[in-house]
Design an enzyme around this catalytic site. Structure first.
Site, PDB file in Angstrom:
ATOM      1  N   ARG A  87      -5.803  -0.727  -2.490  1.00 41.00           N
ATOM      2  CA  ARG A  87      -5.115  -1.809  -3.216  1.00 41.00           C
ATOM      3  C   ARG A  87      -5.067  -3.087  -2.377  1.00 41.00           C
ATOM      4  NH1 ARG A  87      -1.160  -1.030  -7.400  1.00 41.00           N
ATOM      5  NH2 ARG A  87       0.092  -2.545  -6.275  1.00 41.00           N
ATOM      6  N   ASP A 125       9.030  -0.125  -3.605  1.00 41.43           N
ATOM      7  CA  ASP A 125       7.789   0.583  -3.886  1.00 41.43           C
ATOM      8  C   ASP A 125       7.037   0.914  -2.596  1.00 41.43           C
ATOM      9  OD1 ASP A 125       5.864   1.778  -5.485  1.00 41.43           O
ATOM     10  OD2 ASP A 125       5.642   0.046  -6.805  1.00 41.43           O
ATOM     11  N   ASP A 169       4.316   6.752 -12.889  1.00 43.07           N
ATOM     12  CA  ASP A 169       3.740   5.579 -13.542  1.00 43.07           C
ATOM     13  C   ASP A 169       3.259   5.906 -14.950  1.00 43.07           C
ATOM     14  OD1 ASP A 169       4.187   3.873 -11.444  1.00 43.07           O
ATOM     15  OD2 ASP A 169       2.135   3.900 -10.682  1.00 43.07           O
TER      16      ASP A 169
END
Length: 691
Positions: free
Chosen positions: A411, A446, A514
């Site tokens: 990411r 997170d 998620d």
């Protein structure tokens, strides 16, 4: 309060229905006596009288399968809970020193040269908390290769069955049960966080059902890499050993005067089946683990799926007005409000509002949200950094990395080395300043990638970062909560990648997955409920079709009832919802607020698992009960089957608020027939009150 035999060598801890006993033999070995139904101290002493001898065959050990905390060294062949290395030797040859009973805690102290080992026990309800403290009182450093929290010994039974929760991203917490065979079953995480692949919990039974039979369960409170090993030994005995770290390559090096306390490894015995064990775990967490658990969590709106990274103050204000109109109580701005964060390639680490998107900072939006009668929340990911950030450009050495090797990016981000004191202080200054600059009520914390290059080139013992990262995370959360007591925190890690008793003791709720598809969530929530309560289980209503995952179409009714099984949230793009959808959403939110105290604080009964057809859960608190039922699919015109409710007083009468019917005695509920629960993906809410 622990009970102690007159000779000071047998100890008994007891809860409402269970007891735990251990004994120090004349040879100085600490052996396990009993874990199961409640017994008296005299019973424990009788068991101690037949404790194993120190003699044994040369190929076997009289301690294996009986020792309370197996060591490395001496006549032992099972997996050791403790492995220590010094410059001179490896292993432990401890001697008992003394014990201390302090309130509800029992401490047993042992010593080996300069190492002091303290075993801690505490009974909370029927949950036994165990942990270990290692202290170097010698003159030279020593290395902890392995320091497990506890080893649990089960009674001799035939045909043990193992339950565990497994999964992956977007498919977490799925329950599986399998026969236990000889050898070891090892689960855990090498990833630096709890992981999506396994929750740190196991349960063992022989013939339990949902509401009957003995169940032994263990849960580890650690948010980094971990390991639980379930071993069926050659003589059929079973032991469960677990703690921080996955392998035995080294946890920490202790200098003179330094100590390490392992995380809690909690154990529970129940004779009320899997459901009874779950309810005991839930009650324990609400009473002793989760902060402010007596306070119900608010209905939230999160902007992520509505806006992704394309956000602005004006746009968020528009969403906030729509959220307030359907009864939302907490409005959360997700990723994209800070630094140069217009995508996932930049900005992590720069925790100041983006000057183009929020030119006046976050306070004006927070004030607007508060004026609408809602709380205000934000998303952060403090343990990560983008290479394209001011922080990384200033401090490239602050990340985990191996010297001379490529830095892996997931990411477009790297993991900050939170074990460094300068990184800890930077994050404290950034986050404390952020929470002081605007009236923030909630932080979604997170953690979106695993450890890969876990190196620290300039540290003499770099592998300590695996443990010290987690200890620093806990310290930072503790410090922020103390400085900002009105701020609630949610743990998130790409969904359910960091859910355990350790992080839950510092956060108010957790992001379960998620995956917000309401049908998939039934399986995820079923598994989650085996150990954790609805009070911490965040669940969202998002848009249909589910564009993020599978394209499944589902009704707003089914999506809401699915999410109402935990802490209700809304994550759809409210700007695209029709007036009819907004009005229906308002009715569901209002209904959830009515049943929320029962759902979040009540006892859970899993009436039917989500295996197809009808599934249902029941919550019971005092005189009120709530049933959530989902018809996944209907075949051949069959009506929804009846539900037999649990936990109700068989001599009392209960009124169904949806129909006005009065049910007397144990309730066999056919409500689905009257409400038209039929077809595919249908759902209903049923409320009963004792009259």
């Amino acid at each position: 309060m622990p009970e102690i035999a007159d000779d000071g060598r047998t100890w008994l801890l007891s809860g409402p229905t269970s007891s735990y006993a251990l004994h120090l033999t004349e040879a100085g070995e600490l052996v396990h006596l009993h874990w199961g139904p409640g017994i008296a101290l005299a019973d424990a002493e009788a068991l101690a009288a037949v404790a194993p001898s120190e003699r044994g065959a040369s190929f076997e050990s009289p301690l294996d399968g009986r020792e309370e905390y197996p060591l490395e060294g001496g006549p032992r062949f099972v997996r050791p809970a403790l492995s220590v290395r010094t410059d001179e030797r490896r292993g432990t040859e401890w001697c008992y020193e003394d014990f201390e009973a302090d309130g509800d805690e029992l401490r047993l102290r042992f010593r080996d040269a300069g190492l002091t080992v303290t075993l801690h026990y505490r009974m909370r309800g029927d949950v036994v908390e165990r942990w270990t403290t290692l202290r170097n009182d010698g003159e030279r450093p020593l290395e902890l290769l392995r320091a497990d929290s506890a080893t649990w010994t089960l009674p001799e039974r035939d045909d043990w069955r193992l339950s565990q929760l497994h999964g992956r991203w977007a498919a977490e917490s799925r329950l599986t049960r399998s026969p236990l065979s000889y050898g070891e079953k090892v689960i855990g995480s090498r990833r630096g966080h709890t992981g999506h692949q396994h929750l740190p919990w196991v349960a063992l039974d022989t013939d339990a059902t949902e509401e009957r039979g003995e169940v032994y369960g263990c849960a580890l409170g650690w948010s980094g890499s971990w390991r639980i090993a379930v071993a069926q030994l050659p003589d059929a005995r079973v032991q469960i050993t677990g703690g921080a770290g996955y392998d035995d390559s080294g946890l920490l090096r202790l200098a003179t005067g330094e100590s390490f306390s392992t995380p809690v490894f909690a154990g529970l015995w129940s004779d009320a089946g899997f459901g009874g064990a779950s309810r005991a775990w839930h009650a324990y967490q609400r009473a002793y683990v989760v902060p402010d658990a007596e306070q119900d969590r608010p209905v939230l709106f999160n902007s992520w799926e509505a806006t992704y990274f394309d956000i602005s103050e004006e746009q968020q204000g528009t969403l906030a007005r729509r959220a307030a109109a359907i009864g939302v109580e907490l409005f959360v701005v997700d990723d994209g409000w800070f630094g140069a964060r217009t995508g996932d390639h930049a900005g992590l680490g720069d925790w100041q509002p983006n000057p183009d998107r929020f030119p006046r900072g976050l306070k004006p939006l927070a004030d607007q949200v508060h004026a609408l009668g809602m709380q205000f929340g934000i998303w952060v990911e403090p343990e990560m950094v983008n290479p394209d950030s001011d922080l990384y450009r200033a401090h490239p050495d602050w990340v985990q990395f191996q010297s001379g090797r490529k830095r892996t990016e997931f990411r477009n981000q790297l993991v900050l080395n939170l074990a460094r004191e300068d990184v800890q202080e930077y994050l404290w200054e950034q986050l404390h300043g952020l929470l002081s600059s605007a009236p923030v009520d909630y932080v979604k914390w997170d953690f979106n990638r695993c450890f890969t290059d876990a190196g620290w080139p300039d540290d003499p013992y770099p592998q300590r970062l695996w443990v010290d990262h987690v200890r620093a995370l806990y310290a930072l959360l503790d410090r922020l909560r103390a400085a900002h007591p009105g701020v609630a925190f949610e743990s998130c890690s790409g969904g359910g990648g960091r859910i355990d008793l350790g992080i839950m003791s510092r956060t108010d709720q957790v992001w379960t997955s998620d995956n917000t598809d309401p049908l998939d969530r039934l399986d995820i929530q079923h598994g989650f409920s085996q150990i954790h309560p609805a009070r911490v289980m965040a669940a969202w209503v998002t848009d249909s079709p589910n564009a993020q995952l599978n394209g499944r179409v589902s009704s707003l009714r089914f999506r809401f009832v699915s999410a109402m099984a935990g802490v209700l949230g809304v994550g759809g793009d409210l700007s695209e919802w029709s007036e009819e959808e907004l009005a229906e959403a308002r009715r569901w939110v209002d209904l959830y607020k009515e049943i929320r105290p029962v759902v979040q604080q009540g006892d859970l009964y899993r009436l039917r698992p989500p295996t197809g057809g009808l599934s249902a859960v029941q919550y019971l608190r005092g005189d009120e009960s709530v049933v959530l039922a989902w018809l996944q699919a209907q075949r051949f015109g069959e009506a929804a089957p009846a539900l037999r409710l649990r936990g109700l007083d068989p001599t009392a009468s209960y009124e169904c608020r949806e129909t006005g019917e009065v049910h007397r005695g144990a309730v066999l509920l056919h409500h689905g027939l009257r409400t038209g629960l039929r077809g595919d993906l249908d759902a209903t809410v049923i409320r009963l009150r004792r009259i």
